[in-house]
Design a protein around this motif. Structure first.
Motif, PDB file in Angstrom:
ATOM      1  N   SER A   1      11.385   6.309  -5.251  1.00 21.73           N
ATOM      2  CA  SER A   1      10.253   5.579  -5.798  1.00 21.73           C
ATOM      3  C   SER A   1       9.550   4.790  -4.713  1.00 21.73           C
ATOM      4  CB  SER A   1      10.700   4.622  -6.908  1.00 21.73           C
ATOM      5  OG  SER A   1       9.618   3.802  -7.294  1.00 21.73           O
ATOM      6  N   CYS A   2       8.452   5.339  -4.225  1.00 21.28           N
ATOM      7  CA  CYS A   2       7.633   4.585  -3.285  1.00 21.28           C
ATOM      8  C   CYS A   2       6.646   3.692  -4.032  1.00 21.28           C
ATOM      9  CB  CYS A   2       6.901   5.536  -2.335  1.00 21.28           C
ATOM     10  SG  CYS A   2       8.021   6.358  -1.167  1.00 21.28           S
ATOM     11  N   THR A   3       6.430   3.948  -5.317  1.00 23.56           N
ATOM     12  CA  THR A   3       5.601   3.058  -6.114  1.00 23.56           C
ATOM     13  C   THR A   3       6.292   1.706  -6.260  1.00 23.56           C
ATOM     14  OG1 THR A   3       4.545   4.855  -7.334  1.00 23.56           O
ATOM     15  CG2 THR A   3       4.561   2.702  -8.390  1.00 23.56           C
ATOM     16  N   ALA A   4       7.598   1.711  -6.465  1.00 27.34           N
ATOM     17  CA  ALA A   4       8.355   0.460  -6.501  1.00 27.34           C
ATOM     18  C   ALA A   4       8.274  -0.245  -5.155  1.00 27.34           C
ATOM     19  CB  ALA A   4       9.809   0.737  -6.882  1.00 27.34           C
ATOM     20  N   GLU A   5       8.232   0.527  -4.065  1.00 25.26           N
ATOM     21  CA  GLU A   5       8.115  -0.061  -2.734  1.00 25.26           C
ATOM     22  C   GLU A   5       6.769  -0.762  -2.545  1.00 25.26           C
ATOM     23  OE1 GLU A   5      10.061  -0.573  -0.070  1.00 25.26           O
ATOM     24  OE2 GLU A   5      11.665   0.059  -1.386  1.00 25.26           O
ATOM     25  N   VAL A   6       5.720  -0.193  -3.117  1.00 22.38           N
ATOM     26  CA  VAL A   6       4.399  -0.828  -3.011  1.00 22.38           C
ATOM     27  C   VAL A   6       4.445  -2.217  -3.630  1.00 22.38           C
ATOM     28  CG1 VAL A   6       1.990  -0.728  -3.751  1.00 22.38           C
ATOM     29  CG2 VAL A   6       3.127   1.347  -2.962  1.00 22.38           C
ATOM     30  N   GLN A   7       5.081  -2.328  -4.787  1.00 19.06           N
ATOM     31  CA  GLN A   7       5.181  -3.630  -5.447  1.00 19.06           C
ATOM     32  C   GLN A   7       5.956  -4.626  -4.595  1.00 19.06           C
ATOM     33  OE1 GLN A   7       6.346  -1.600  -9.361  1.00 19.06           O
ATOM     34  NE2 GLN A   7       5.461  -3.529 -10.019  1.00 19.06           N
ATOM     35  N   ARG A   8       7.034  -4.182  -3.985  1.00 22.05           N
ATOM     36  CA  ARG A   8       7.817  -5.050  -3.107  1.00 22.05           C
ATOM     37  C   ARG A   8       7.021  -5.457  -1.882  1.00 22.05           C
ATOM     38  NH1 ARG A   8      12.112  -2.498  -0.598  1.00 22.05           N
ATOM     39  NH2 ARG A   8      12.740  -4.556   0.093  1.00 22.05           N
ATOM     40  N   ALA A   9       6.152  -4.566  -1.422  1.00 24.20           N
ATOM     41  CA  ALA A   9       5.441  -4.784  -0.162  1.00 24.20           C
ATOM     42  C   ALA A   9       4.148  -5.585  -0.314  1.00 24.20           C
ATOM     43  CB  ALA A   9       5.121  -3.433   0.488  1.00 24.20           C
ATOM     44  N   ILE A  10       3.737  -5.909  -1.533  1.00 22.05           N
ATOM     45  CA  ILE A  10       2.452  -6.592  -1.729  1.00 22.05           C
ATOM     46  C   ILE A  10       2.334  -7.885  -0.924  1.00 22.05           C
ATOM     47  CG2 ILE A  10       1.071  -7.854  -3.447  1.00 22.05           C
ATOM     48  CD1 ILE A  10       1.658  -5.575  -5.406  1.00 22.05           C
ATOM     49  N   PRO A  11       3.331  -8.764  -0.895  1.00 25.70           N
ATOM     50  CA  PRO A  11       3.209  -9.974  -0.063  1.00 25.70           C
ATOM     51  C   PRO A  11       3.046  -9.660   1.421  1.00 25.70           C
ATOM     52  CG  PRO A  11       5.000 -10.220  -1.646  1.00 25.70           C
ATOM     53  CD  PRO A  11       4.580  -8.779  -1.692  1.00 25.70           C
ATOM     54  N   VAL A  12       3.724  -8.613   1.881  1.00 22.44           N
ATOM     55  CA  VAL A  12       3.616  -8.215   3.291  1.00 22.44           C
ATOM     56  C   VAL A  12       2.227  -7.642   3.572  1.00 22.44           C
ATOM     57  CG1 VAL A  12       4.677  -6.842   5.128  1.00 22.44           C
ATOM     58  CG2 VAL A  12       6.088  -7.696   3.244  1.00 22.44           C
ATOM     59  N   LEU A  13       1.731  -6.834   2.658  1.00 23.60           N
ATOM     60  CA  LEU A  13       0.393  -6.262   2.803  1.00 23.60           C
ATOM     61  C   LEU A  13      -0.675  -7.351   2.827  1.00 23.60           C
ATOM     62  CD1 LEU A  13       0.789  -3.255   0.342  1.00 23.60           C
ATOM     63  CD2 LEU A  13       0.382  -3.059   2.801  1.00 23.60           C
ATOM     64  N   LYS A  14      -0.497  -8.387   2.023  1.00 25.28           N
ATOM     65  CA  LYS A  14      -1.465  -9.482   1.999  1.00 25.28           C
ATOM     66  C   LYS A  14      -1.503 -10.212   3.338  1.00 25.28           C
ATOM     67  CE  LYS A  14      -2.222 -11.959  -1.597  1.00 25.28           C
ATOM     68  NZ  LYS A  14      -2.056 -12.899  -2.739  1.00 25.28           N
ATOM     69  N   LYS A  15      -0.336 -10.350   3.964  1.00 25.73           N
ATOM     70  CA  LYS A  15      -0.287 -10.980   5.286  1.00 25.73           C
ATOM     71  C   LYS A  15      -0.952 -10.100   6.332  1.00 25.73           C
ATOM     72  CE  LYS A  15       2.047 -14.887   4.812  1.00 25.73           C
ATOM     73  NZ  LYS A  15       1.497 -16.193   5.256  1.00 25.73           N
ATOM     74  N   ALA A  16      -0.751  -8.798   6.222  1.00 22.48           N
ATOM     75  CA  ALA A  16      -1.279  -7.870   7.224  1.00 22.48           C
ATOM     76  C   ALA A  16      -2.781  -7.652   7.087  1.00 22.48           C
ATOM     77  CB  ALA A  16      -0.539  -6.533   7.131  1.00 22.48           C
ATOM     78  N   TYR A  17      -3.270  -7.599   5.840  1.00 26.73           N
ATOM     79  CA  TYR A  17      -4.669  -7.233   5.613  1.00 26.73           C
ATOM     80  C   TYR A  17      -5.549  -8.409   5.175  1.00 26.73           C
ATOM     81  CZ  TYR A  17      -3.518  -2.311   6.162  1.00 26.73           C
ATOM     82  OH  TYR A  17      -3.119  -1.097   6.677  1.00 26.73           O
ATOM     83  N   GLY A  18      -4.961  -9.541   4.849  1.00 25.64           N
ATOM     84  CA  GLY A  18      -5.746 -10.724   4.523  1.00 25.64           C
ATOM     85  C   GLY A  18      -6.743 -10.511   3.404  1.00 25.64           C
ATOM     86  N   ASP A  19      -8.005 -10.841   3.672  1.00 26.29           N
ATOM     87  CA  ASP A  19      -9.060 -10.757   2.653  1.00 26.29           C
ATOM     88  C   ASP A  19      -9.298  -9.337   2.151  1.00 26.29           C
ATOM     89  OD1 ASP A  19      -9.402 -13.459   2.825  1.00 26.29           O
ATOM     90  OD2 ASP A  19     -11.112 -13.364   4.185  1.00 26.29           O
TER      91      ASP A  19
END
Length: 269
Positions: A79-97
């Motif tokens: 399940s990489c969809t579950a991984e996307v949910q886990r990664a949302i805080p990390v993605l927000k740090k990486a991509y900002g606005d």
């Protein structure tokens, strides 16, 4: 629950008939002996009710959507969809606005969209490549509102160019042949402005199961990191090195380790 009064009534009558004692004394004796048993029975019934509530919640709306992801996608072997949910805080740090206007593409996208929408100042949409007949009420509500669309991703997405800042894709490309990848990946880049993030399974680490075939029609074709890197070059999708470095740094600080391959790609200019 219907058995409880039956058991309580049977014990006094049995003592009264067998021993010839009064009904009052038999009842008093039974009550003193059965109180601990009743307590245990009540606890067991409560536990069963909680289990039933959790099950119905998972099939219904609200927080049950995330449970649906575990049952439907992880049952498929990965399940990489579950991984996307886990990664949302990390993605927000990486991509900002850039994480303020997001499109997620993949099975069980309702779960990802719901998580993103719970974030402050975040707009989110989803594309579900497969049917949503067994989805919960909350997911079907998102479909009715056109927040989530059920679309065959082998064909152009129903969005204008550069409609979203970031496009996230998971558990979808693994089911496409090279023929359709040639069309789908460029189209995902077309509708994004600041990048495309691809979550895909690791070969050999994640195995296809029978449930996966019944759900998606065929088993996933999990490709290596080197295969994907070469393929991205062939279709002129460049790696977003800056975003990849920020993602790696944020992941280290947050102790996040992905169970899937994560690729950061630039959008078409």
């Amino acid at each position: 629950m219907s058995r409880r009064p039956v058991n309580v009534n049977l014990n006094p009558s049995r003592r009264f008939g067998d021993n010839g004692g009064s009904l009052l004394s038999g009842s008093a004796y039974s009550k003193s002996r059965s109180s601990p048993i009743l307590s245990v029975a009540l606890i067991a019934v409560g536990a069963l009710l909680l289990l039933a509530y959790s099950y119905n919640g998972g099939r219904g709306g609200g927080g049950g959507i995330v449970k649906g992801v575990v049952s439907r996608v992880e049952a498929a072997g990965h399940s990489c969809t579950a991984e996307v949910q886990r990664a949302i805080p990390v993605l927000k740090k990486a991509y900002g606005d850039s994480m303020h206007k997001v499109l997620h593409v993949g099975p069980d996208t309702c779960a990802v969209v719901s998580t993103l929408l719970s974030e402050e100042e975040t707009e989110a949409w989803g594309v579900e490549p497969y049917d949503v007949e067994d989805a919960g009420r909350s997911c079907k509500a998102l479909v009715r509102k056109d927040v989530v669309r059920v679309v065959d991703i082998k064909y152009p997405l129903p969005y204008r160019p550069k409609s979203f800042s970031i496009v996230l894709v998971s558990d979808a490309l693994d089911y496409l042949s090279d023929k359709y990848l040639n069309k789908t990946l460029p189209d995902l880049a077309r509708v994004s402005v600041d990048g495309l993030v691809v979550f895909t399974g690791y070969p050999r680490k994640q195995r296809a199961k029978a449930a996966e075939v019944s759900k998606f029609g065929k088993a996933a074709k999990l490709r290596s990191t080197s295969w994907w890197s070469k393929y991205f070059g062939q279709i002129s999708l460049d790696e977003n090195e800056d975003a990849a470095k920020k993602f790696k740094l944020a992941a280290t600080k947050m102790s996040y380790v992905s169970n899937c391959q994560v690729f950061h790609l630039k959008s078409f200019n």
